[in-house]
Scaffold this active site. Structure first.
Site, PDB file in Angstrom:
ATOM      1  N   ASN A  36       7.366   5.327   3.376  1.00  0.00           N
ATOM      2  CA  ASN A  36       5.913   4.665   3.705  1.00  0.00           C
ATOM      3  C   ASN A  36       5.480   5.384   4.797  1.00  0.00           C
ATOM      4  OD1 ASN A  36       4.157   2.778   4.788  1.00  0.00           O
ATOM      5  ND2 ASN A  36       4.709   1.232   3.767  1.00  0.00           N
ATOM      6  N   HIS A  39       2.980   4.556   8.941  1.00  0.00           N
ATOM      7  CA  HIS A  39       3.015   4.304  10.299  1.00  0.00           C
ATOM      8  C   HIS A  39       2.416   5.641  11.178  1.00  0.00           C
ATOM      9  CE1 HIS A  39       5.084   0.756   9.491  1.00  0.00           C
ATOM     10  NE2 HIS A  39       5.777   1.517   8.613  1.00  0.00           N
ATOM     11  N   HIS A  76      -0.176   2.065   1.893  1.00  0.00           N
ATOM     12  CA  HIS A  76      -0.862   0.963   2.004  1.00  0.00           C
ATOM     13  C   HIS A  76      -2.343   1.025   2.685  1.00  0.00           C
ATOM     14  CE1 HIS A  76      -0.734  -3.850   3.127  1.00  0.00           C
ATOM     15  NE2 HIS A  76      -1.735  -3.498   2.263  1.00  0.00           N
ATOM     16  N   ARG A  78      -5.186  -0.649   3.342  1.00  0.00           N
ATOM     17  CA  ARG A  78      -5.530  -2.287   3.459  1.00  0.00           C
ATOM     18  C   ARG A  78      -7.140  -2.442   3.717  1.00  0.00           C
ATOM     19  NH1 ARG A  78      -1.027  -5.149   6.633  1.00  0.00           N
ATOM     20  NH2 ARG A  78      -2.647  -6.604   6.836  1.00  0.00           N
ATOM     21  N   ARG A  82      -6.767  -0.246   8.882  1.00  0.00           N
ATOM     22  CA  ARG A  82      -6.330  -0.031  10.197  1.00  0.00           C
ATOM     23  C   ARG A  82      -5.421   1.103  10.490  1.00  0.00           C
ATOM     24  NH1 ARG A  82      -2.129  -4.852  10.678  1.00  0.00           N
ATOM     25  NH2 ARG A  82      -3.971  -6.081  10.101  1.00  0.00           N
ATOM     26  N   GLU A 103       0.245   0.595  -2.183  1.00  0.00           N
ATOM     27  CA  GLU A 103       0.456  -0.837  -1.956  1.00  0.00           C
ATOM     28  C   GLU A 103      -0.887  -1.399  -1.543  1.00  0.00           C
ATOM     29  OE1 GLU A 103       2.688  -1.656   1.713  1.00  0.00           O
ATOM     30  OE2 GLU A 103       4.552  -0.786   0.869  1.00  0.00           O
ATOM     31  N   THR A 134       2.795  -6.224   6.813  1.00  0.00           N
ATOM     32  CA  THR A 134       2.881  -7.306   5.765  1.00  0.00           C
ATOM     33  C   THR A 134       4.149  -8.372   6.081  1.00  0.00           C
ATOM     34  OG1 THR A 134       2.335  -5.534   4.163  1.00  0.00           O
ATOM     35  CG2 THR A 134       2.930  -7.652   3.117  1.00  0.00           C
ATOM     36  N   GLU A 184       9.268  -5.888  -5.902  1.00  0.00           N
ATOM     37  CA  GLU A 184       9.899  -5.315  -4.504  1.00  0.00           C
ATOM     38  C   GLU A 184      10.459  -6.473  -3.851  1.00  0.00           C
ATOM     39  OE1 GLU A 184       7.951  -2.205  -2.621  1.00  0.00           O
ATOM     40  OE2 GLU A 184       8.760  -3.094  -0.584  1.00  0.00           O
ATOM     41  N   HIS A 225      11.270  -3.353   3.501  1.00  0.00           N
ATOM     42  CA  HIS A 225      10.745  -4.102   4.605  1.00  0.00           C
ATOM     43  C   HIS A 225      11.874  -4.122   5.684  1.00  0.00           C
ATOM     44  CE1 HIS A 225       8.052  -6.345   7.290  1.00  0.00           C
ATOM     45  NE2 HIS A 225       6.967  -5.903   6.409  1.00  0.00           N
TER      46      HIS A 225
HETATM   47  N1  PXP Z   1       7.502  -2.579   1.473  1.00  0.00           N
HETATM   48  C1  PXP Z   1       6.348  -3.169   1.568  1.00  0.00           C
HETATM   49  C2  PXP Z   1       5.794  -3.854   0.520  1.00  0.00           C
HETATM   50  C3  PXP Z   1       5.657  -3.138   2.854  1.00  0.00           C
HETATM   51  O1  PXP Z   1       4.480  -3.781   3.096  1.00  0.00           O
HETATM   52  C4  PXP Z   1       6.238  -2.271   3.804  1.00  0.00           C
HETATM   53  C5  PXP Z   1       5.512  -2.291   5.355  1.00  0.00           C
HETATM   54  O2  PXP Z   1       4.443  -1.599   5.234  1.00  0.00           O
HETATM   55  C6  PXP Z   1       7.261  -1.793   3.550  1.00  0.00           C
HETATM   56  C7  PXP Z   1       8.058  -1.887   2.335  1.00  0.00           C
HETATM   57  C8  PXP Z   1       8.201  -0.657   4.504  1.00  0.00           C
HETATM   58  O3  PXP Z   1       8.426  -1.623   5.805  1.00  0.00           O
HETATM   59  P1  PXP Z   1       8.811  -0.796   7.204  1.00  0.00           P
HETATM   60  O4  PXP Z   1       7.795  -0.122   7.591  1.00  0.00           O
HETATM   61  O5  PXP Z   1       9.511  -1.989   7.742  1.00  0.00           O
HETATM   62  O6  PXP Z   1      10.035  -0.052   6.566  1.00  0.00           O
END
Ligand code: PXP
Length: 275
Positions: A36, A39, A76, A78, A82, A103, A134, A184, A225
């Site tokens: 993901n 970040h 994602h 959003r 952001r 996402e 999330t 998921e 997550h």
């Molecule tokens: N899966 C989903 C659906 C998420 O919303 C997120 C957070 O953006 C992640 C996975 C990844 O989470 P993390 O950044 O805590 O690894």
């Protein structure tokens, strides 16, 4: 800007890295890693909000993750934009060579966007403007009709559908009723409880039970997550996992050891998963 230094990176830094103990099995590991990259965009937006460019570039980061062995890229988009911007996902669709997991919230605007973009898969998530990331799972059981309609539209466009849900029976059963290809499983509560042995076992048991139920109902299972190289080790006990979606810990480790090595380190921690 792409990963113009990726060839150099592969030829030098990756080859010079110490190989994690299980890395030789990573290539054939059945458990896939989706990185993901939200970040990366969060960091860019902190400095360059409102600009067209800026660094770090999430698309370049995605290419580096792929070069290091990631099986897919997750972003994602959003509603409040952001971190990831529309132009990021359009570029990701054009440039990545693995799978694009978009996402998104189940809104008419996002559904229209996804049908045009054609990611390989969408993961429907709940969105609240105030949340940092999330925070909860999607209430699939409470929105069966709306989610079924979106799922049908996506499937007609050959886009797979995943639902980000907490590992509860009613949510898993709803996902099957909706016709989702994947769930998921929200591993946030497990990750949060990781330091407390009894609580984490409770959360782990919930994940195991939900994964078994989903498998019985014909729904494939991803998870994500809050995962990092420490807590991912116990997920080897959760059956039927196809892919883990991991962002924050990989991007955080990247600041210390580099993005490619951080991806490889995670692949090493996931290697040997036997389903
Ligand atoms: N899966 C989903 C659906 C998420 O919303 C997120 C957070 O953006 C992640 C996975 C990844 O989470 P993390 O950044 O805590 O690894």
């Amino acid at each position: 800007m792409g990963c113009s230094w990726s060839a150099l990176f592969e030829a030098t830094i990756l080859k010079a890295m110490p190989v994690p103990p299980n890395a030789s099995r990573a290539a054939s590991a059945p458990l896939k890693l989706g990185v993901n990259i939200d970040h990366v965009a969060t960091l860019r937006q902190a400095r360059y909000r409102g600009d067209q460019g800026g660094e770090p570039d999430p698309v370049g980061a995605a290419l580096c993750c792929e070069a290091a062995g990631a099986h897919g890229i997750t972003a994602h988009l959003r509603e409040d934009r952001r971190h990831i911007q529309d132009r990021d996902v359009l570029e990701l669709r054009r440039r990545i060579r693995t799978r694009l997991n978009l996402e998104m919230a189940n809104t008419p605007a996002m559904v229209r966007f996804a049908l045009k973009l054609k990611p390989d898969i969408i993961c429907l998530v709940p969105e609240r403007r105030q949340e940092l990331t999330t925070e909860g799972g999607l209430d699939a059981a409470g929105q069966v009709t709306a989610l079924r309609r979106t799922t049908r539209q996506m499937k007609d466009a050959e886009i797979e559908v995943s639902l980000f849900i907490v590992p509860d029976r009613e949510q898993v059963e709803a996902a099957a009723q909706i016709g989702a290809n994947f769930i998921e499983l929200h591993t946030g509560p497990y990750a949060h409880a990781f330091a407390r042995k009894k609580e984490r076992q409770v959360e782990l048991n919930r994940l195991v039970t939900a994964a078994r139920l989903a498998h019985r109902l014909g729904v494939r299972v991803n998870a994500g997550h809050g995962l990092n190289v420490q807590n991912v080790s116990l997920l080897h006990g959760v059956p039927h996992l196809v892919e883990l979606n991991i962002g924050h810990s990989i991007v955080s480790r990247a600041i210390l050891i580099g993005l490619g090595p951080a991806v490889q380190e995670m692949l090493g921690a996931m290697a040997g998963y036997s389903g």
